[in-house]
Design an enzyme around this catalytic site. Structure first.
Site, PDB file in Angstrom:
ATOM      1  N   SER A   1       0.931  -0.996   0.008  1.00 20.74           N
ATOM      2  CA  SER A   1      -0.107   0.132  -0.021  1.00 20.74           C
ATOM      3  C   SER A   1       0.957   1.316  -0.091  1.00 20.74           C
ATOM      4  CB  SER A   1      -0.893  -0.027   1.336  1.00 20.74           C
ATOM      5  OG  SER A   1      -1.621   1.192   1.519  1.00 20.74           O
TER       6      SER A   1
ATOM      7  N   LYS B   1      -1.110  -1.124  -4.470  1.00 20.53           N
ATOM      8  CA  LYS B   1      -2.425  -0.219  -4.324  1.00 20.53           C
ATOM      9  C   LYS B   1      -1.663   1.082  -3.826  1.00 20.53           C
ATOM     10  CE  LYS B   1      -4.759   0.131   0.208  1.00 20.53           C
ATOM     11  NZ  LYS B   1      -5.426  -0.516   1.159  1.00 20.53           N
TER      12      LYS B   1
ATOM     13  N   LYS C   1      -2.505   4.980  -2.446  1.00 23.37           N
ATOM     14  CA  LYS C   1      -3.560   5.741  -1.859  1.00 23.37           C
ATOM     15  C   LYS C   1      -3.867   7.208  -2.767  1.00 23.37           C
ATOM     16  CE  LYS C   1      -3.672   3.821   2.496  1.00 23.37           C
ATOM     17  NZ  LYS C   1      -4.844   3.420   2.841  1.00 23.37           N
TER      18      LYS C   1
ATOM     19  N   ASP D   1      -6.825   3.466  -3.266  1.00 23.14           N
ATOM     20  CA  ASP D   1      -7.524   3.397  -1.811  1.00 23.14           C
ATOM     21  C   ASP D   1      -7.719   4.850  -1.487  1.00 23.14           C
ATOM     22  OD1 ASP D   1      -8.813   3.116   0.623  1.00 23.14           O
ATOM     23  OD2 ASP D   1      -7.009   2.357   1.556  1.00 23.14           O
TER      24      ASP D   1
ATOM     25  N   GLU E   1     -10.980   1.433  -3.753  1.00 19.99           N
ATOM     26  CA  GLU E   1     -11.160   1.007  -2.273  1.00 19.99           C
ATOM     27  C   GLU E   1     -11.871   2.237  -1.580  1.00 19.99           C
ATOM     28  OE1 GLU E   1      -7.844  -0.882  -0.142  1.00 19.99           O
ATOM     29  OE2 GLU E   1      -8.797  -0.725   1.650  1.00 19.99           O
TER      30      GLU E   1
ATOM     31  N   ASP F   1     -14.123  -0.695   2.688  1.00 25.06           N
ATOM     32  CA  ASP F   1     -13.154  -1.033   3.978  1.00 25.06           C
ATOM     33  C   ASP F   1     -14.003  -0.298   5.142  1.00 25.06           C
ATOM     34  OD1 ASP F   1     -11.120  -0.838   5.852  1.00 25.06           O
ATOM     35  OD2 ASP F   1      -9.641   0.127   4.559  1.00 25.06           O
TER      36      ASP F   1
ATOM     37  N   LYS G   1     -10.622  -6.772   8.037  1.00 18.00           N
ATOM     38  CA  LYS G   1      -9.668  -6.474   8.988  1.00 18.00           C
ATOM     39  C   LYS G   1     -10.249  -6.661  10.304  1.00 18.00           C
ATOM     40  CE  LYS G   1      -7.725  -2.181   6.676  1.00 18.00           C
ATOM     41  NZ  LYS G   1      -7.689  -0.790   6.616  1.00 18.00           N
TER      42      LYS G   1
ATOM     43  N   GLY H   1      -4.552  -4.239   6.373  1.00 23.71           N
ATOM     44  CA  GLY H   1      -3.719  -4.036   7.410  1.00 23.71           C
ATOM     45  C   GLY H   1      -4.009  -2.537   7.894  1.00 23.71           C
TER      46      GLY H   1
HETATM   47  O1  OSB Z   1      -7.275   1.982   4.360  1.00 20.70           O
HETATM   48  O2  OSB Z   1      -6.197   0.016   4.124  1.00 20.70           O
HETATM   49  C1  OSB Z   1      -6.375   1.074   4.768  1.00 20.70           C
HETATM   50  C2  OSB Z   1      -3.546   1.788   7.324  1.00 20.70           C
HETATM   51  C3  OSB Z   1      -3.892   2.472   8.394  1.00 20.70           C
HETATM   52  C4  OSB Z   1      -5.256   2.775   8.188  1.00 20.70           C
HETATM   53  C5  OSB Z   1      -5.987   2.168   7.083  1.00 20.70           C
HETATM   54  C6  OSB Z   1      -5.564   1.556   5.992  1.00 20.70           C
HETATM   55  C7  OSB Z   1      -3.850   1.554   5.956  1.00 20.70           C
HETATM   56  C8  OSB Z   1      -3.401   0.875   4.841  1.00 20.70           C
HETATM   57  C9  OSB Z   1      -2.131   0.257   5.157  1.00 20.70           C
HETATM   58  O3  OSB Z   1      -3.326   0.879   3.752  1.00 20.70           O
HETATM   59  C10 OSB Z   1      -2.027  -1.129   4.642  1.00 20.70           C
HETATM   60  C11 OSB Z   1      -1.062  -2.006   5.452  1.00 20.70           C
HETATM   61  O4  OSB Z   1      -1.078  -2.401   6.732  1.00 20.70           O
HETATM   62  O5  OSB Z   1      -0.185  -2.563   4.861  1.00 20.70           O
HETATM   63 MG    MG Z   2      -8.539   1.101   3.021  1.00 20.83          MG
END
Ligand code: OSB
Ligand code: MG
Length: 376
Positions: A141, A167, A169, A194, A218, A243, A267, A295
Site C-alpha cells: 500500500s 495499491k 493511496k 484506496d 477502495e 473498507d 480487517k 492491514g
Molecule cells: O485504508 O487500508 C487502509 C493503514 C491504516 C489505516 C487504514 C489503511 C491502512 C493501509 C495500510 O492502507 C496497509 C498495510 O497495513 O499494509
Molecule cells: Mg483502506
C-alpha cells in the site's frame, strides 16, 4: 477446535513506536512515531499469548482511538475475564456480547486468547481457523508522495522485491496523475487505489479512474454513505471495495445487499475480532464476493494473525501485508517475516503467536502500562 483458557493475568502496554517514514493518505500525514497498544495474557498454566490494537491517536479512520481502546481494555473488557474459566475464544467473546463497539480492544483480546489456545493445542492458528494456504500473495500500500516520480521509484523498488499487486493511496489532487504514471510503467501489474473516504460523489475523477483497468477502487466515499456508494458502483465498471463501510458483520451484509461494493477488505481490528472476520469471510465466500485481508500498519504481532487468517479459502485477492521494516525501525517480533521473490509471505506454522514476541522490545517503547489485579 478450541482449548479451555483460564486467565491469571493481563498486561497492557501503550507504545510509541519510531517510524522509518510517515504514512500519508486521504486522512493526512501520520506522526513520526506510531501510537499502538499491545497486550499479553497469561493462562493459569503459564501459557502466554499476545494481541495488538493497531489503533490511531485520532478518530480519523474509525471512532476508536488509543485512549478509548485503553479505557475499554483496562476498565471494561479485561477485568471480568481474569479468573473465570472459559471454553475458548468464542466463550470469552460471548462475555462482552452486550457491549457495543470497542472493536480494536475486543480483537486484541480475542487474538491473545487464540494464541494461548493455539499454543496449548500445539496447532498453528491458520489450522484452527480453517486455513488452506501456506503462503499469502501480498501487495504493498503506497502512501501519497510529493511527486509521481518519487512514487514511481518506490513502486519500482517494491516490485523488484516481489510485491505482486500495487495499491496507491489517492486523495483529491493525488489521483489521475500518479495512477496513470504507475499504470504506464507497470502495464500488466494488478493495480488498485484506496481513497479512504476522501471524495464526495461529484468530486471524484470517476470516469478517468474507470479507464485504468483497476482491480478495485477502495472506499471512495464516506463509510456510511452507502446509498451514494451503491449509485457510484452502478455507474462504474471497476468494482468498489468496502473498507471503512465494512464496520461490522451486519454493516457488511447491508452494504453488499445494497450493492455498495463488490469486493470486501477484511480487517479483524475494524470488525472486532477473528470470529466476526471469519463470519464476513463466510458471507463473502457464500456470495462469490472476492475478499482480501487489509492491514493497519500492524507490527509482527498483528500481522501474525492477519497472515493466519488470510490462509482461509475465500481470501482470493492480494492482501495488504507489508513487512514491518517498511514502517518501523524495529519490529516487536524476532524473527520477523518478509516477502519472497514470488510475491508471497509464508503463513506462520508456529503454534501460538505466529512470530516470537520480544518482550524487551515491547518494554523499550512502552509509554504507559497496566496490569490486572490478582495473582502475580
Ligand atoms: O485504508 O487500508 C487502509 C493503514 C491504516 C489505516 C487504514 C489503511 C491502512 C493501509 C495500510 O492502507 C496497509 C498495510 O497495513 O499494509
Ligand atoms: Mg483502506
Amino acid at each position: 477446535m478450541e482449548a479451555p483458557v483460564r486467565l491469571a493475568r493481563a498486561d497492557v502496554f501503550m507504545l510509541s513506536l519510531p517510524m522509518v517514514r510517515s504514512f500519508r493518505s486521504a486522512y493526512g500525514k501520520s506522526a513520526s512515531r506510531k501510537r499502538l497498544i499491545v497486550l499479553r495474557l497469561e493462562d493459569r498454566d503459564g501459557t502466554t499469548g499476545w494481541g495488538e490494537a493497531p489503533i490511531a491517536e485520532r478518530p480519523l479512520y474509525g471512532t476508536d482511538t488509543a485512549e478509548s481502546t485503553w479505557s475499554a481494555l483496562t476498565d471494561l473488557l479485561l477485568p471480568p475475564i481474569i479468573g473465570p474459566p472459559f471454553r475458548g475464544a468464542a466463550d470469552v467473546a460471548s462475555s462482552w456480547a452486550g457491549i457495543i463497539g470497542q472493536h480494536y480492544a475486543k480483537n486484541a483480546i480475542e487474538c491473545a486468547v487464540w494464541a494461548i489456545a493455539s499454543a496449548k493445542l500445539a496447532v498453528p492458528l491458520s489450522r484452527l481457523w480453517g486455513g488452506v494456504r501456506d503462503a499469502i500473495p501480498v501487495g504493498e500500500s503506497f502512501p501519497i508522495c510529493d511527486t509521481p516520480e518519487a512514487l514511481l521509484s518506490e513502486v519500482d523498488a517494491r516490485v523488484r522485491e516481489g510485491f505482486a499487486r500495487i495499491k496507491l493511496k489517492i486523495a483529491p489532487g493525488w489521483d489521475v496523475a500518479p495512477v496513470s504514471a504507475v499504470r504506464a510503467a507497470f502495464p500488466g501489474m494488478p493495480l488498485s487505489v484506496d481513497a479512504n473516504c476522501g471524495y464526495s460523489p461529484d468530486s471524484g475523477p470517476w470516469r478517468e479512474l474507470d479507464d485504468f483497468g483497476l482491480v478495485m477502487i477502495e472506499q471512495p466515499l464516506a463509510g456510511d454513505a452507502l446509498i451514494e456508494m451503491s449509485e457510484l458502483q452502478q455507474a462504474l465498471q471497476t468494482p468498489l471495495c468496502l473498507d471503512e463501510s465494512a464496520a461490522s458483520y451486519n454493516m457488511t451484509r447491508i452494504a453488499l445487499r445494497m450493492g455498495a461494493g463488490r469486493i470486501v477488505n477484511i480487517k479483524p481490528p475494524r470488525l472486532g475480532g477473528i470470529l466476526p472476520s471469519i463470519a464476513v469471510h463466510d458471507l463473502c465466500a457464500g456470495q462469490q464476493v472476492p475478499a482480501w485481508c487489509g492491514g493497519m500498519l500492524e507490527t509482527g504481532i498483528g500481522r501474525g494473525f492477519n497472515l493466519s487468517l488470510a490462509a482461509l479459502p475465500g481470501f482470493t485477492l492480494h492482501s495488504d501485508m507489508s513487512p514491518a521494516r517498511m514502517f518501523y525501525e524495529q519490529d516487536l517480533v524476532d524473527p520477523t517475516f518478509d516477502v519472497t521473490p514470488d510475491g508471497c509471505i509464508a503463513v506462520p506454522t508456529r503454534p501460538g503467536n505466529g512470530f516470537p514476541v520480544v518482550p524487551e522490545r515491547v518494554t523499550a517503547c512502552t509509554i504507559r502500562s497496566w496490569k490486572s489485579d490478582g495473582r502475580d
